[in-house]
Design an enzyme around this catalytic site. Structure first.
Site, short mmCIF file in Angstrom:
data_model
loop_
_atom_site.label_atom_id
_atom_site.label_comp_id
_atom_site.label_asym_id
_atom_site.label_seq_id
_atom_site.Cartn_x
_atom_site.Cartn_y
_atom_site.Cartn_z
N GLU A 240 -1.82 4.97 13.72
CA GLU A 240 -1.41 6.19 13.00
C GLU A 240 -1.68 7.42 13.86
O GLU A 240 -0.85 8.34 13.93
CB GLU A 240 -2.16 6.31 11.68
N HIS B 229 -9.84 1.72 -0.11
CA HIS B 229 -8.38 1.65 -0.10
C HIS B 229 -7.90 1.16 -1.46
O HIS B 229 -8.06 -0.02 -1.80
CB HIS B 229 -7.92 0.72 1.01
N CYS C 117 0.80 -1.22 0.00
CA CYS C 117 0.00 0.00 0.00
C CYS C 117 0.84 1.27 0.00
O CYS C 117 0.29 2.37 -0.09
CB CYS C 117 -0.94 0.00 1.20
N HIS D 234 -3.04 7.88 6.17
CA HIS D 234 -3.22 6.56 5.55
C HIS D 234 -4.65 6.09 5.83
O HIS D 234 -5.32 5.61 4.92
CB HIS D 234 -2.19 5.57 6.12
N PHE E 114 1.74 -3.60 3.98
CA PHE E 114 2.09 -4.93 4.49
C PHE E 114 3.60 -5.14 4.39
O PHE E 114 4.26 -4.63 3.50
CB PHE E 114 1.39 -6.01 3.66
N LYS F 120 -9.85 7.87 1.84
CA LYS F 120 -10.29 6.48 1.69
C LYS F 120 -11.71 6.28 2.19
O LYS F 120 -12.35 5.27 1.87
CB LYS F 120 -9.34 5.53 2.43
#
Length: 422
Positions: free
Chosen positions: A325, A351, A174, A314, A410, A346
């Site tokens: 976050e 996403h 991502c 994010h 990830f 998002k």
């Protein structure tokens, strides 16, 4: 705040600006349509239509709206490209048109392409594997590999524009789009190119892609209310919603941009990377990785946290990501964390995985240019662990001089970009 390992200013004084934007997203095609939708808090998420998803725990996604590849390329050409490549090519063409660059300027070795993707051509892989099993190896398409490998998005864009400069791709989950733009920033700053077409593209909404994320229990299962499923920082968030599309920006060396009279959205002034070294998919619980990528980006930009006015988070709408976050932002920004406008687009697009960083870079540039922050929609139930200003539900005019955009992926890979009002 000197950091000899990160400061491009010690390598070169070349400044980098954003002059063109191209967007393919669940909100539609092009800058104008996406920007209007974001400011109005529109939602691009709905039931999956690409295949029968009734057997899946999550049956919703942010599918690219209004996209027909045959409007942009002939059928023969489109068959050589998985949708993630098609999205990249179309977004790159939009960005070039938006920048108003004569295509002849792009030809040659001073223009490069750098497009990331977290998954690449998963649809092509699924389709051709099915053909292999049912019809045999001789029926597998000769275009299979060139339609599925990650770097073919960059390859096809470079072919389209005859750009013979640096050509590369990132596959950092991502964070792919953010890393592609950050690396392109470095390439221009050190003098290896004058123009870069950079960003990310993703087309993960396939049976295998959906099944993989469902098995991880990473996705929202709010199937009866798809428009409310992506709800970053909200106490009732239950997972992210898959999205698809592309975000490509034109980055230029400042002198060249000024010489040709370019419209400048923002200046890109800082880039930071880090690794969690913690878990294959979960963020480290103390937010160290997110903290370090933001800290390094600000150091690279040579600004202090109190100067940041806006953060494009994010903000995936997963229980852990949003909480961690927020924790990292509080650690880095201290008391100033409560004065910064933070949003997650998002909430409207879902996403977009490897495309998210490209899309959100474009959003950051538009925020700086227009001095307004889009909302985080679906923010209804405050979470005591997510207690900052997430620009809830309604766009907000604001004085924005510096913006920060975050992407975390990830494998514990993190990236952050800092932009300055021009």
């Amino acid at each position: 705040m000197n950091n000899p390992d990160l400061s491009t200013r010690q390598i070169s004084s070349r400044r980098v600006v954003i002059t063109g934007l191209g967007l393919v997203s669940p909100l539609g095609l092009g800058v104008d349509k996406n920007w209007k939708a974001l400011l109005e808090g529109e939602n691009g998420i709905g039931p999956i239509t690409k295949f029968d998803a009734s057997a899946f725990a999550s049956q919703i996604a942010g599918e690219a709206k209004d996209f027909d590849p045959l409007e942009f390329m002939d059928k023969k050409e489109s068959r050589k490209m998985d949708p993630f490549i098609q999205y990249a090519v179309v977004a790159a063409a939009q960005a070039v048109d938006d920048a108003g660059i004569d295509k002849q300027i792009l030809e040659g070795d001073r223009t490069g392409v750098y497009v990331g993707s977290g998954i690449g051509g998963i649809g092509a892989i699924e389709n051709q594997h099915e053909i292999l099993l049912t019809k045999g190896p001789n029926r597998v398409s000769p275009f299979f590999l060139i339609s599925s490998i990650v770097n073919e998005a960059s390859g096809q864009v470079s072919i389209k524009f005859k750009a013979r400069g640096p050509n590369s791709a990132t596959a950092t989950a991502c964070a792919s789009g953010t890393h592609a733009i950050g690396d392109s920033f470095r390439i221009i700053a050190r003098g290896d190119a004058d123009i870069m077409l950079a960003g990310g593209a993703e087309a993960p909404i396939t049976p295998l892609g959906l099944a993989g994320f469902c098995s991880m229990r990473a996705l929202s299962v709010r199937n009866d209310e798809p428009h409310k499923a992506s709800r970053p920082f909200d106490a009732q968030r239950d997972g992210f919603v898959m999205g698809e599309g592309a975000g490509i920006v034109v980055l230029e060396e400042l002198g060249g941009a000024i010489k040709r009279g370019a419209r400048i959205y923002a200046e890109l002034i800082g880039y930071g990377m880090s690794g969690d070294a913690y878990h294959v998919s979960a963020p480290c619980l103390d937010g160290e990785g997110a903290y370090q990528s933001m800290r390094k980006a600000l150091e690279d930009a040579q600004i202090v946290p109190d100067e940041v006015d806006y953060i494009n988070a994010h903000g995936t709408s997963t229980p852990y990501n949003d909480k961690i976050e927020t924790l990292a932002i509080k650690r880095l920004f201290g008391d100033h964390a409560r004065k910064v406008g933070i949003n997650s687009t998002k909430s409207m697009t879902g996403h977009m995985l490897g495309a998210a960083g490209g899309f959100e870079t474009a959003v950051s540039g538009l925020c700086l240019k227009n001095q307004i922050m889009p909302p985080t929609i679906n923010y209804e139930f405050p979470d005591p662990e997510c207690d900052l200003d997430y620009v809830p539900n309604k766009a907000r005019p604001a004085s924005i001089n510096y913006a920060l955009s975050n992407s975390f992926g990830f494998g514990g890979t993190n990236g952050a970009l800092v932009f300055k009002r021009f």
